[in-house]
Scaffold this motif. Sequence first.
Motif, short mmCIF file in Angstrom:
data_model
loop_
_atom_site.label_atom_id
_atom_site.label_comp_id
_atom_site.label_asym_id
_atom_site.label_seq_id
_atom_site.Cartn_x
_atom_site.Cartn_y
_atom_site.Cartn_z
N ARG A 58 0.81 -1.23 0.00
CA ARG A 58 0.00 0.00 0.00
C ARG A 58 0.84 1.27 0.00
N HIS A 59 2.09 1.13 -0.38
CA HIS A 59 2.91 2.32 -0.62
C HIS A 59 2.69 2.84 -2.03
N SER A 60 3.18 4.04 -2.27
CA SER A 60 3.24 4.53 -3.64
C SER A 60 4.32 3.75 -4.39
N HIS A 61 4.23 3.76 -5.70
CA HIS A 61 5.13 2.95 -6.51
C HIS A 61 5.45 3.70 -7.79
N GLY A 86 -5.81 5.16 -13.67
CA GLY A 86 -5.43 6.29 -12.83
C GLY A 86 -3.96 6.45 -12.60
N CYS A 87 -3.12 5.62 -13.22
CA CYS A 87 -1.68 5.81 -13.08
C CYS A 87 -1.28 7.12 -13.75
N THR A 117 3.74 6.32 -12.34
CA THR A 117 3.60 6.20 -10.89
C THR A 117 2.14 6.11 -10.47
N SER A 118 1.91 5.44 -9.34
CA SER A 118 0.57 5.33 -8.75
C SER A 118 0.69 4.55 -7.44
N ARG A 119 -0.44 4.18 -6.87
CA ARG A 119 -0.42 3.24 -5.75
C ARG A 119 0.05 1.88 -6.27
N ARG A 120 0.79 1.17 -5.43
CA ARG A 120 1.30 -0.15 -5.83
C ARG A 120 0.15 -1.09 -6.18
N THR A 121 -0.91 -1.07 -5.39
CA THR A 121 -2.03 -1.98 -5.65
C THR A 121 -2.63 -1.75 -7.03
N HIS A 210 -1.12 9.05 1.53
CA HIS A 210 -2.01 9.24 0.39
C HIS A 210 -2.98 10.38 0.66
N TYR A 211 -3.29 11.12 -0.40
CA TYR A 211 -4.24 12.22 -0.32
C TYR A 211 -5.29 12.07 -1.42
#
Length: 226
Positions: A58-61, A86-87, A117-121, A210-211
């Motif tokens: 759940r980190h950014s990636h 949404g990436c 870039t985006s959320r890892r999930t 996250h925001y």
Amino acid sequence: MTETVAVIGAGMAGLWTALALAPTGRKVTLLDRDPPPPPGDADEAFTGWAHRGVTHLRHSHAFLARLRGIIRDEHPALLEALNAAGCRELGLDGMLTDRHRKRWRPRPEDADLVVLTSRRTTMELVIRRYVEAMPNVEIRSEAFVEGLDASGEAPLKVTGVRLRGGETVAADLVVDASGRTSSAFDQLADLGVQIGETAEDAGILYFTRHYRLRPGQVEPPRGGAP
């Protein structure tokens, strides 16, 4: 004869192994010890995916420019799907500060310097669904690899893997993509194979926050003072 590949792990390394090998005609089986992602969109994956094998799920990636370029050139439909989910693609010009932009003179090759870039999930969910749809790839969830199957003595040849429950998955090639929790070294040692290993601390502390923008709001311009 089609070469068969068993991949231990279905995280980023396992998925990219399939993306690299499946287009060559090989039959690839990904063995994932965790449950599959929940059905639904990226938000559901972020809140409900029990992917214990990925501690930073759940980190950014981010994929740096070289990897993003491989996706663009070899899997353009995947890049389209990632952007649709949404990436964000960040080009070099968008990452420069106002101070650096004053001296920057664009070159044609700068167009390739794009970070994805985006959320890892989100990234992993989209790539997994893309890989699952490939004709010669199978992803088996909750398939825990307990050991390697091998034959011969010198040199030893790995011929597949053994799953919890007793099933054997035969393969011409076994790829260990299980990450830092891999037990492959111990399994090979049990078979009499000694492999040197070097470890080094990266010295990185990874923190993500996250925001979400309020309705009607837009991001502040990049490059200026915070």
